[in-house]
Motif scaffolding. Structure first.
Motif, PDB file in Angstrom:
ATOM      1  N   ASP A 162      82.019  76.657  25.639  1.00  0.00           N
ATOM      2  CA  ASP A 162      83.014  77.198  26.788  1.00  0.00           C
ATOM      3  C   ASP A 162      82.587  78.001  27.663  1.00  0.00           C
ATOM      4  O   ASP A 162      81.325  78.431  27.633  1.00  0.00           O
ATOM      5  CB  ASP A 162      84.267  77.679  26.113  1.00  0.00           C
ATOM      6  CG  ASP A 162      83.793  78.854  25.162  1.00  0.00           C
ATOM      7  OD1 ASP A 162      82.876  79.536  25.394  1.00  0.00           O
ATOM      8  OD2 ASP A 162      84.768  79.018  24.198  1.00  0.00           O
ATOM      9  N   ASP A 163      83.375  78.417  28.731  1.00  0.00           N
ATOM     10  CA  ASP A 163      82.909  79.140  29.668  1.00  0.00           C
ATOM     11  C   ASP A 163      82.415  80.753  29.315  1.00  0.00           C
ATOM     12  O   ASP A 163      81.895  81.145  30.032  1.00  0.00           O
ATOM     13  CB  ASP A 163      84.035  79.237  30.796  1.00  0.00           C
ATOM     14  CG  ASP A 163      84.143  78.120  31.665  1.00  0.00           C
ATOM     15  OD1 ASP A 163      83.315  77.192  31.671  1.00  0.00           O
ATOM     16  OD2 ASP A 163      85.385  77.869  32.071  1.00  0.00           O
ATOM     17  N   SER A 164      83.226  80.835  28.358  1.00  0.00           N
ATOM     18  CA  SER A 164      82.819  82.557  27.732  1.00  0.00           C
ATOM     19  C   SER A 164      81.361  82.322  27.137  1.00  0.00           C
ATOM     20  O   SER A 164      80.813  83.283  27.413  1.00  0.00           O
ATOM     21  CB  SER A 164      83.819  82.892  26.492  1.00  0.00           C
ATOM     22  OG  SER A 164      83.552  84.023  26.255  1.00  0.00           O
ATOM     23  N   GLU A 165      81.134  81.262  26.530  1.00  0.00           N
ATOM     24  CA  GLU A 165      79.958  81.387  25.737  1.00  0.00           C
ATOM     25  C   GLU A 165      78.745  81.060  26.891  1.00  0.00           C
ATOM     26  O   GLU A 165      77.659  81.755  27.029  1.00  0.00           O
ATOM     27  CB  GLU A 165      79.548  80.022  24.977  1.00  0.00           C
ATOM     28  CG  GLU A 165      78.340  80.007  24.331  1.00  0.00           C
ATOM     29  CD  GLU A 165      78.330  78.874  23.065  1.00  0.00           C
ATOM     30  OE1 GLU A 165      77.335  78.873  22.753  1.00  0.00           O
ATOM     31  OE2 GLU A 165      79.081  78.096  22.839  1.00  0.00           O
ATOM     32  N   LEU A 166      79.054  80.244  27.983  1.00  0.00           N
ATOM     33  CA  LEU A 166      78.262  80.295  29.128  1.00  0.00           C
ATOM     34  C   LEU A 166      77.770  81.541  29.769  1.00  0.00           C
ATOM     35  O   LEU A 166      76.699  81.888  29.899  1.00  0.00           O
ATOM     36  CB  LEU A 166      78.454  79.343  30.245  1.00  0.00           C
ATOM     37  CG  LEU A 166      78.002  79.065  31.238  1.00  0.00           C
ATOM     38  CD1 LEU A 166      76.323  78.477  31.135  1.00  0.00           C
ATOM     39  CD2 LEU A 166      78.432  78.096  32.266  1.00  0.00           C
ATOM     40  N   ALA A 167      79.004  82.247  30.135  1.00  0.00           N
ATOM     41  CA  ALA A 167      78.906  83.607  30.563  1.00  0.00           C
ATOM     42  C   ALA A 167      78.106  84.526  29.836  1.00  0.00           C
ATOM     43  O   ALA A 167      77.104  85.274  30.200  1.00  0.00           O
ATOM     44  CB  ALA A 167      80.211  84.253  31.080  1.00  0.00           C
ATOM     45  N   ASP A 181      68.859  74.085  35.938  1.00  0.00           N
ATOM     46  CA  ASP A 181      69.967  73.476  34.985  1.00  0.00           C
ATOM     47  C   ASP A 181      71.162  74.161  35.224  1.00  0.00           C
ATOM     48  O   ASP A 181      72.357  73.351  35.510  1.00  0.00           O
ATOM     49  CB  ASP A 181      69.683  73.505  33.581  1.00  0.00           C
ATOM     50  CG  ASP A 181      68.567  72.215  33.225  1.00  0.00           C
ATOM     51  OD1 ASP A 181      68.196  71.644  34.212  1.00  0.00           O
ATOM     52  OD2 ASP A 181      67.917  72.337  32.195  1.00  0.00           O
ATOM     53  N   VAL A 182      71.128  75.604  34.896  1.00  0.00           N
ATOM     54  CA  VAL A 182      72.473  76.517  35.111  1.00  0.00           C
ATOM     55  C   VAL A 182      73.007  76.104  36.808  1.00  0.00           C
ATOM     56  O   VAL A 182      74.264  75.901  36.721  1.00  0.00           O
ATOM     57  CB  VAL A 182      72.169  77.786  34.912  1.00  0.00           C
ATOM     58  CG1 VAL A 182      73.333  78.814  35.310  1.00  0.00           C
ATOM     59  CG2 VAL A 182      71.840  77.900  33.448  1.00  0.00           C
ATOM     60  N   ARG A 183      72.128  76.207  37.441  1.00  0.00           N
ATOM     61  CA  ARG A 183      72.599  76.205  39.080  1.00  0.00           C
ATOM     62  C   ARG A 183      73.248  74.986  39.208  1.00  0.00           C
ATOM     63  O   ARG A 183      74.152  74.711  40.049  1.00  0.00           O
ATOM     64  CB  ARG A 183      71.407  76.154  39.987  1.00  0.00           C
ATOM     65  CG  ARG A 183      71.195  77.712  40.094  1.00  0.00           C
ATOM     66  CD  ARG A 183      70.145  77.902  41.112  1.00  0.00           C
ATOM     67  NE  ARG A 183      69.461  79.385  41.150  1.00  0.00           N
ATOM     68  CZ  ARG A 183      68.250  79.627  40.773  1.00  0.00           C
ATOM     69  NH1 ARG A 183      67.315  78.657  40.279  1.00  0.00           N
ATOM     70  NH2 ARG A 183      67.854  80.735  40.523  1.00  0.00           N
ATOM     71  N   ALA A 184      72.537  73.828  38.705  1.00  0.00           N
ATOM     72  CA  ALA A 184      72.980  72.385  38.880  1.00  0.00           C
ATOM     73  C   ALA A 184      74.254  72.194  38.392  1.00  0.00           C
ATOM     74  O   ALA A 184      75.256  71.695  39.002  1.00  0.00           O
ATOM     75  CB  ALA A 184      72.091  71.331  38.532  1.00  0.00           C
ATOM     76  N   VAL A 185      74.506  72.766  37.254  1.00  0.00           N
ATOM     77  CA  VAL A 185      75.813  72.520  36.464  1.00  0.00           C
ATOM     78  C   VAL A 185      76.720  73.278  37.081  1.00  0.00           C
ATOM     79  O   VAL A 185      78.005  72.817  37.788  1.00  0.00           O
ATOM     80  CB  VAL A 185      75.862  72.955  35.029  1.00  0.00           C
ATOM     81  CG1 VAL A 185      77.129  73.147  34.449  1.00  0.00           C
ATOM     82  CG2 VAL A 185      74.862  71.944  34.306  1.00  0.00           C
ATOM     83  N   LEU A 186      76.732  74.617  37.691  1.00  0.00           N
ATOM     84  CA  LEU A 186      77.596  75.362  38.247  1.00  0.00           C
ATOM     85  C   LEU A 186      77.877  74.837  39.722  1.00  0.00           C
ATOM     86  O   LEU A 186      79.093  74.807  40.144  1.00  0.00           O
ATOM     87  CB  LEU A 186      77.028  76.903  38.656  1.00  0.00           C
ATOM     88  CG  LEU A 186      77.030  77.664  37.183  1.00  0.00           C
ATOM     89  CD1 LEU A 186      76.506  78.995  37.205  1.00  0.00           C
ATOM     90  CD2 LEU A 186      78.346  77.524  36.179  1.00  0.00           C
ATOM     91  N   ARG A 187      76.901  74.381  40.473  1.00  0.00           N
ATOM     92  CA  ARG A 187      77.142  73.704  41.782  1.00  0.00           C
ATOM     93  C   ARG A 187      78.147  72.462  41.837  1.00  0.00           C
ATOM     94  O   ARG A 187      78.970  72.495  42.539  1.00  0.00           O
ATOM     95  CB  ARG A 187      75.795  73.426  42.487  1.00  0.00           C
ATOM     96  CG  ARG A 187      75.118  74.407  43.147  1.00  0.00           C
ATOM     97  CD  ARG A 187      74.002  74.062  43.857  1.00  0.00           C
ATOM     98  NE  ARG A 187      73.414  75.296  44.405  1.00  0.00           N
ATOM     99  CZ  ARG A 187      72.229  75.597  44.219  1.00  0.00           C
ATOM    100  NH1 ARG A 187      71.187  74.956  43.613  1.00  0.00           N
ATOM    101  NH2 ARG A 187      71.585  76.662  44.803  1.00  0.00           N
ATOM    102  N   ALA A 188      77.766  71.668  40.702  1.00  0.00           N
ATOM    103  CA  ALA A 188      78.566  70.286  40.437  1.00  0.00           C
ATOM    104  C   ALA A 188      80.105  70.902  40.258  1.00  0.00           C
ATOM    105  O   ALA A 188      81.053  70.274  40.627  1.00  0.00           O
ATOM    106  CB  ALA A 188      78.006  69.585  39.465  1.00  0.00           C
TER     107      ALA A 188
END
Length: 102
Positions: A62-67, A81-88
């Motif tokens: 979930d978003d909390s775990e990602l944060a 990878d993080v940038r690509a996922v967040l940009r998408a």
């Protein structure tokens, strides 16, 4: 979605054309909200599914775990990878909330 589109078109053409000042502004806000609702219904959860796949790709549920993973540095070796996922995800959200910015 068709009924929402019809009401939005009516507000855009008839209500806004016959309104001025605050009433015109409120009609524009209502039309924008209906546009968001229409796009959310047409999306049918695809954005959320893509978001969940992106989280899973990064090893998060979930978003909390990602944060937490970003904050703790657990994804420092996967910043691209993080940038690509967040940009998408941002692009997908903008496509619904305000397509002019997507």
């Amino acid at each position: 979605p068709e009924l929402i589109a019809a009401v939005r078109a009516w507000i855009d053409h008839d209500v806004m054309g016959a309104s001025t000042g605050a009433a015109r502004f409120q009609a524009r806000v209502a039309a924008n909200v209906l546009g968001i609702v229409e796009r959310e219904l047409l999306d049918d959860g695809m954005r959320r599914d893509a978001h969940d796949r992106g989280l899973a790709f990064l090893g998060c549920v979930d978003d909390s775990e990602l944060a937490s993973a970003i904050r703790d540095g657990r994804l420092d070796d996967r910043l691209e990878d993080v940038r690509a996922v967040l940009r998408a995800d941002v692009a997908a959200r903008l496509a619904i909330d305000n397509p002019r910015y997507a």
